[in-house]
Write an enzyme that holds these catalytic residues in place. Structure first.
Site, PDB file in Angstrom:
ATOM      1  N   GLU A   1       0.808  -1.225   0.000  1.00  0.00           N
ATOM      2  CA  GLU A   1       0.000   0.000   0.000  1.00  0.00           C
ATOM      3  C   GLU A   1       0.838   1.271   0.000  1.00  0.00           C
ATOM      4  O   GLU A   1       0.286   2.371   0.061  1.00  0.00           O
ATOM      5  CB  GLU A   1      -0.957  -0.026   1.195  1.00  0.00           C
ATOM      6  CG  GLU A   1      -1.999  -1.123   1.057  1.00  0.00           C
ATOM      7  CD  GLU A   1      -2.800  -1.365   2.320  1.00  0.00           C
ATOM      8  OE1 GLU A   1      -3.883  -1.951   2.229  1.00  0.00           O
ATOM      9  OE2 GLU A   1      -2.320  -0.989   3.412  1.00  0.00           O
TER      10      GLU A   1
ATOM     11  N   GLU B   1       0.201  -4.898  15.469  1.00  0.00           N
ATOM     12  CA  GLU B   1       0.343  -4.843  14.010  1.00  0.00           C
ATOM     13  C   GLU B   1       1.775  -4.520  13.608  1.00  0.00           C
ATOM     14  O   GLU B   1       2.327  -5.121  12.687  1.00  0.00           O
ATOM     15  CB  GLU B   1      -0.613  -3.804  13.421  1.00  0.00           C
ATOM     16  CG  GLU B   1      -0.512  -3.693  11.903  1.00  0.00           C
ATOM     17  CD  GLU B   1      -1.455  -2.671  11.314  1.00  0.00           C
ATOM     18  OE1 GLU B   1      -1.676  -2.706  10.088  1.00  0.00           O
ATOM     19  OE2 GLU B   1      -1.971  -1.822  12.067  1.00  0.00           O
TER      20      GLU B   1
END
Length: 712
Positions: A498, A641
């Site tokens: 991304e 994360e």
């Protein structure tokens, strides 16, 4: 070399001594107890350790219960930064807090409020029907007065306990469960043992988040047979979109409602419970009365039966298990990862899992590709009917995906990058992913096809799976541009990496589209659904770009820049487009140093999986350790994360590492003919890995230093 997990286990002097000794204290007596406080005030903790014994977390007589290593985690360090994981049943999520007998959050899956008045949706914070004020001799129980305290997470029984002494006067045990058999209900069991004569105060509460709009609050009395029970009720609406949430709760003993004030003599024990329910109007036409019905039903069942059914259902779930011989740290982590996935999803709900499950409102609690690519595969192999729920979530929202494709000038189905209960796009407009990350449609289609390959449910394929496969294939036919050389391209996308926006022929986007198109072709042949020539033409024409040295380019014009996370490497696994071992190795060696060091840890899991299949167990283990470093947080192996970040309970990362265990080290692969076991290398110090409960036949597979083995 000490493992990353071992460094978490030895996070304090006490934890270090106990982990080296290999023991923790165990005690006699059943668990129980409860009283919350404002859990959001309390930050985290760092100590974690394994135990070989645990208190009785059930409801029977006092006694010590032995539990095998790898099932129980405990914490005694409340000075360090604190992290916990939710105790959930796949619908209701309860996140324990740092303060004694507290919940940091209560959440329901698939229930959304607004992020702001005009903002996108956000998973709702919910009222807490399990709140309790407990006092000893008129003094409220608090962290200041609690000593010799131990929290216990029992993954086998899916319960969380808190045990402590109050000012030397009483010993309190508090245990909470999100009841597996009652999706909208939970049970707290409390036991107080007087160490001297005390007066015990008990007040049950239903609390609600700030800014909620309360509409009704009351206490009523209902009789179960001849026994009266007081039931608290709350009717309240979320602050932005006005979603109605109704809660009910009863605080009771075996003989009826728990008195507000009780005299206990030294040595006496008192056991009581809180049965609470939480019901949204999005799931029920009459949530106010339904919440009360759940409590009445639970009171009629009785605590012993409630807990027995809860534990029996978890026993069924744990048929799908991972057993590692030769690495107790890896064993504990594998169980923790499975427990968290099982706790955040359930069979029969047609709901999926947000990136942080039912623990946090990060990413607004929306559903991303995280569910399809990372969490779904382990559940498909081990989770029984849970995988069907994730698939149903998408099939039931096909109309929204078709509406989105139509709105952007395409045919077929374009699933939203961020999805909520509505199935419409819910991504904030400042994120380009919501507009351009189109591989999500392929991710959904691949999961649909893999569900059929695992179950061979032909009727389901015809009625549920085929419509999605067809619409996604039609979308890609309308989405590609044809080139002069007869190839075709997908332009203007964001891929798995991304960091790269609006690129042409992203490797993962094109690769996943190829797999989705070929899956649709295969399904059409099985169902005799007619000509699929155009789908096959696009699948054959899509470009996978290669450099002169054989390395796969991430997109047209890629020049070796840092990538957010694995993209090209996904072509080898799970897509199986790059299958040549030399080609897989070239892509691994090229992209590993280019993945951002603080990117999501799933990348390391995927790289490790491929090295294991290439036969290099040492390299696979090195990357496994690298992926855990900085991501695991005590006391209960909460997973973040990114390294060092506090947004823990990252289900996506856990799903990636479960695939490393199942599909990497154990070598399991799903084919058109079912599950097969491929040769794969173990870490040098491991003796074996066994995966149980695989697929509809619940088979067992073992990879050891000596052989691959599969048995029924």
């Amino acid at each position: 070399m000490r493992s990353a997990l071992n460094r978490v286990l030895a996070g304090s002097l006490v934890g270090c001594l106990l982990s080296f000794a290999g023991v923790v204290p165990a005690w006699a007596g059943p668990k129980g107890a409860g009283a919350p406080s404002d859990a959001g005030m309390y930050p985290g903790g760092e100590c974690i350790r394994k135990c070989t014994g645990t208190p009785d977390l059930g409801t029977g007589a006092s006694g010590r219960v032995a539990v095998a290593p790898g099932w129980v985690m405990q914490n005694t360090d409340f000075e360090s930064r604190y992290f916990s994981v939710p105790v959930g049943n796949g619908c209701l999520g309860l996140l324990p807090g740092k303060a004694p007998m507290s919940l940091k959050s209560v959440m329901l899956s698939n229930v959304y409020d607004g992020r702001s008045r005009n903002g996108v949706s956000r998973i709702a914070a919910c009222p807490n029907p399990f709140a309790l004020r407990l006092s000893v001799d008129g003094i409220p129980v608090s962290a200041d007065g609690a000593s010799t305290r131990t929290q216990t997470l029992d993954m086998r029984r899916a319960s969380f306990g808190d045990r402590f002494t109050v000012d030397g006067k009483a010993r309190v045990d508090w245990t909470i469960r999100a009841l597996r058999e009652l999706p909208y209900a939970g049970l707290v069991s409390i036991e107080v043992q007087a160490l001297q004569d005390i007066r015990l105060g008990v007040e049950g509460l239903i609390t609600e988040p700030k800014a909620f709009v309360r509409q009704d609050s009351s206490v009523i009395t209902r009789h179960i047979g001849t026994t009266p029970f007081e039931i608290r009720r709350l009717r309240s609406r979320t602050p932005q979109r006005g979603v109605l949430l109704c809660a009910a709760a009863a605080t009771f003993t075996g003989t009826g409602t728990m008195p507000a004030d009780t005299l206990l003599r030294a040595g006496q024990r008192l056991r009581f419970h809180i049965l609470g329910s939480l019901v949204p109007e999005t799931d029920f036409a009459d949530p106010w009365n339904e919440a009360e019905r759940f409590v009445i039903y639970g009171l009629g069942e009785g605590v012993e039966r409630l807990v027995g059914r809860h534990e029996a259902l978890w026993d069924e779930l744990w048929q799908g298990d991972i057993r590692i011989e030769g690495d107790s740290d890896a064993q504990l982590f594998a169980r923790a990862a499975l427990f968290q996935l099982y706790a955040n999803a359930r069979e029969g709900r047609a709901a999926s899992i947000p990136p942080f499950g039912l623990s946090d409102r990060e990413y607004c609690g929306h559903i991303f590709w995280d569910s399809e690519l990372w969490m779904y595969p382990p559940l498909l192999f081990l989770g029984g009917g849970i995988a069907r729920s994730l698939v149903d979530y998408r099939t039931e929202r096909l109309s929204g995906a078709c509406r989105k494709a139509f709105s952007y000038g395409y045919k077929g189905a374009l699933f939203p990058w961020e999805s909520d209960a509505s199935g419409d796009e819910s991504c904030p407009t400042n994120a380009l992913t919501g507009t351009f990350e189109h591989h999500i449609s392929s991710d959904v289609a691949i999961d649909i096809w893999n569900y059929y390959r695992m179950t061979h449910d032909l009727e389901w394929l015809r009625t549920e799976g085929w419509p999605v496969l067809k619409e996604v294939a039609d979308f890609w036919v309308s989405r590609v541009d044809w080139n002069a050389d007869g190839s075709c391209s997908i332009r203007g996308v964001v891929g798995a990496d991304e960091f790269a926006h609006h690129v042409t022929d992203n490797a993962f986007t094109n690769g996943s589209a190829i797999v989705a198109l070929r899956a649709a072709c295969a399904a059409a042949e099985i169902l005799a659904a007619g000509s699929v020539a155009q789908w096959a033409k696009v699948a054959d024409g899509l470009r996978i770009l290669k450099r002169e040295d054989g390395v796969t380019d991430e997109f047209e014009g890629y020049e070796g820049q840092t990538v957010k996370q694995a993209d090209v490497n996904l072509l080898a696994y799970p897509l199986q487009i790059v299958t040549d071992p030399d080609g897989i190795r070239r892509d691994l060696e090229y992209y590993e140093p280019r993945i951002h060091p603080h990117g999501p840890a799933m990348s390391q899991a995927i790289l490790a999986l491929q090295w294991a299949r290439l036969g290099d167990g040492a390299k696979a283990y090195e990357l496994y350790q690298k992926g855990l470093e900085g991501h695991l947080h005590g006391p209960f192996l909460a997973f973040s994360e990114t390294a060092g970040h506090g947004d823990t309970c990252f289900m996506t990362g856990l799903g990636g590492f479960l695939q490393l265990f199942i599909n990497g080290f154990c070598g399991l692969e799903l084919t058109d003919n079912g599950v097969v076991q491929l040769p794969s290398a173990l870490p040098p110090h491991w003796k074996s890995i066994t995966v149980t409960g695989v697929g509809p036949e619940r088979r067992t597979y073992t990879n050891s230093r000596y052989r691959l083995k599969s048995v029924f």
